[in-house]
Design an enzyme around this catalytic site. Structure first.
Site, PDB file in Angstrom:
ATOM      1  N   LYS B  53       7.419  49.143  10.034  1.00  9.11           N
ATOM      2  CA  LYS B  53       6.602  50.781   9.224  1.00  9.11           C
ATOM      3  C   LYS B  53       8.099  50.759   8.259  1.00  9.11           C
ATOM      4  O   LYS B  53       7.762  50.860   6.920  1.00  9.11           O
ATOM      5  CB  LYS B  53       6.224  52.042   9.955  1.00  9.11           C
ATOM      6  CG  LYS B  53       5.386  51.537  11.020  1.00  9.11           C
ATOM      7  CD  LYS B  53       4.539  52.911  11.530  1.00  9.11           C
ATOM      8  CE  LYS B  53       3.836  52.303  12.243  1.00  9.11           C
ATOM      9  NZ  LYS B  53       3.684  53.328  13.782  1.00  9.11           N
ATOM     10  N   GLN B  97       6.290  57.979  17.037  1.00  3.78           N
ATOM     11  CA  GLN B  97       5.348  56.344  17.327  1.00  3.78           C
ATOM     12  C   GLN B  97       5.269  56.659  18.885  1.00  3.78           C
ATOM     13  O   GLN B  97       5.962  58.032  19.816  1.00  3.78           O
ATOM     14  CB  GLN B  97       6.506  55.236  17.827  1.00  3.78           C
ATOM     15  CG  GLN B  97       5.995  54.659  18.295  1.00  3.78           C
ATOM     16  CD  GLN B  97       5.075  53.431  17.302  1.00  3.78           C
ATOM     17  OE1 GLN B  97       5.300  53.172  16.037  1.00  3.78           O
ATOM     18  NE2 GLN B  97       4.326  52.997  17.512  1.00  3.78           N
ATOM     19  N   ASP B 120      -0.166  60.688  10.316  1.00  6.24           N
ATOM     20  CA  ASP B 120      -0.633  60.700  11.099  1.00  6.24           C
ATOM     21  C   ASP B 120      -2.313  60.867  11.389  1.00  6.24           C
ATOM     22  O   ASP B 120      -2.957  60.475  12.174  1.00  6.24           O
ATOM     23  CB  ASP B 120       0.008  60.402  12.967  1.00  6.24           C
ATOM     24  CG  ASP B 120       0.705  58.658  12.696  1.00  6.24           C
ATOM     25  OD1 ASP B 120      -0.297  57.881  12.226  1.00  6.24           O
ATOM     26  OD2 ASP B 120       1.492  59.039  14.050  1.00  6.24           O
TER      27      ASP B 120
END
Lengths: 281, 281
Positions: B53, B97, B120
């Site tokens: 990422k 994460q 997200d």
């Protein structure tokens, strides 16, 4: 032969139980659950609904206040009233009667109700939490629909459940609740092709389209459970999405209209308000 | 004969376009989109994802910062770091994460990320808004899945779409997106009975179970589109939910694993972060 799911009786039993629970809350914690209902404009049907809710609050021993506001009220003024109710300790649940006049944005209003007092379950946080299968206020009609299905004694888990209609108020939250009960869930709507192919496989069908005759005898299998959340005025009587007399002989259980989903909705509103108060203990 | 949906190529084209858009944002508004990634603990796979990422941010010209935190960090300390990022003007998107260590509640963490930086799409407000078909951050994998389906040129409206798996990260938001595209949507999962009966009717199948072999050749009809979001380690190679070689001859379009959904997920993360920055213009 079909059994009729008696929503009136089931809701009355539930409200009897709730009445005792509310009395306990008063006795033990000196706490009276309170519901504020806000209604804008003069729509007679909406006023009838609001009066019914007020009456039901009295019956179960809850505090209620009704804010009857003129059609001309601005969105900002309405939001101010909601904000006051958000901070009002006597009020545990807030409900804004829909529909609202065109100049007021329904989403903005729902979003401004504290999600902790959102007994209608229309706040995005409550919708999100329902999808996450977490504690949330569940919209009253879908919550009632699940109770009606459970009242038949059927196991929802593993069943093919088909929801007709995908409104934010009934169809979609009902689909989420059925999924949380581990049904395999299909959501059908106006763009669905070959609806019959899908409904013929269904063990449980929830109708929430507002279109009378959307589901007919040839579209269902023997032994299906049908819950009909439609309320449509046909001449001088109220009917549901399905033609009850035509389909009932093929069903194992079916809700009538009226006397099925309708009474459960108001009972669940009382229950949600009680549960909102319970969190203040 | 099946066409393979080349997620790698589609994502690269998208990222090229995004790179230009980001350059414009810098030139015209002196604004550089920024992503903060938070990772807790030493899981090697998670660190690989985070490094990818970070690298991708560099490639498209975005600012990024990575907070590598020890396994022992308390939930409260993590929430404080998130709160700082919520107020950090250089950061438009925040990603924590997953998975997190057991002593940290994933829901609590997601809920504390500002929903306006929740690239997200895991915050309850964003989940609720997606269900309401309103503007929201859409989880990256589902967003990528829809792009892959659209890349085939197929019309989603009116199609029978079946989603296998109902996770909050992939299955459920994918189902909501397909519904917003007017598909008839069925959500299947581990408690589903007679899965084959449902999948045989599907025009589009999205697999997101993480179980290799969940869908086999005999369970699909000719011409189906299959998008496979599974990533399972089988010996020394990565496979999806379906056995690609067995089913592909019956499909019209199918995604490979790897090189299908995977590259789209990270591209959509970049896109969400760009869109978050765009709101600050």
């Amino acid at each position: 032969m079909a059994s009729i799911i008696d929503g009136k009786k089931i809701s009355e039993d539930m409200l009897d139980g709730l009445k005792s629970s509310i009395q306990k809350l008063k006795d033990e914690f000196n706490l009276t659950p309170g519901l504020a209902v806000v209604i804008v404009g003069d729509d007679p049907a909406s006023h009838t609904y609001v009066n019914m809710k007020e009456k039901k609050c009295n019956e179960v021993g809850m505090y209620s206040e009704v804010h009857r506001l003129p059609e001309s009220i601005s969105e900002l003024e309405l939001l101010k009233i909601i904000e006051e109710l958000n901070y009002n300790d006597k009020v545990h649940g807030i409900l804004v009667q829909l529909p609202l006049p065109e100049h007021i944005n329904e989403y903005t209003v729902n979003e401004h109700i504290s999600f902790e007092k959102d007994v209608d379950g229309f706040h995005p946080v409550n919708i999100g939490n329902l999808q996450l299968n977490r504690p949330s206020f569940v919209p009253c009609t879908p919550k009632g629909i699940i109770e009606l299905i459970k009242s038949t004694g059927t196991t929802i888990e593993g069943k093919n459940a088909v929801v007709l209609g995908r409104s934010n108020i009934v169809g979609l939250p009902t689909a989420m609740l059925l999924l949380n009960e581990n049904a395999t869930v299909t959501i059908c709507h106006s763009r669905t092709k070959n609806l019959k192919e899908t409904t013929l496989k269904a063990d449980i069908i929830v109708c929430a389209t507002g279109v009378h005759g959307v589901l007919t005898e040839d579209m269902i299998k023997e032994g299906v459970i049908i819950v009909d959340a439609g309320i449509i005025k046909l001449g001088d009587k109220m009917v549901g999405d399905v033609n009850f007399d035509d389909v009932m002989h093929k069903t194992s259980f079916i809700t009538p209209v009226p006397g099925g989903v309708g009474p459960m909705t108001i009972a669940m509103l009382m229950k949600n308000t009680y549960e909102a108060a319970l969190k203040c203990v």
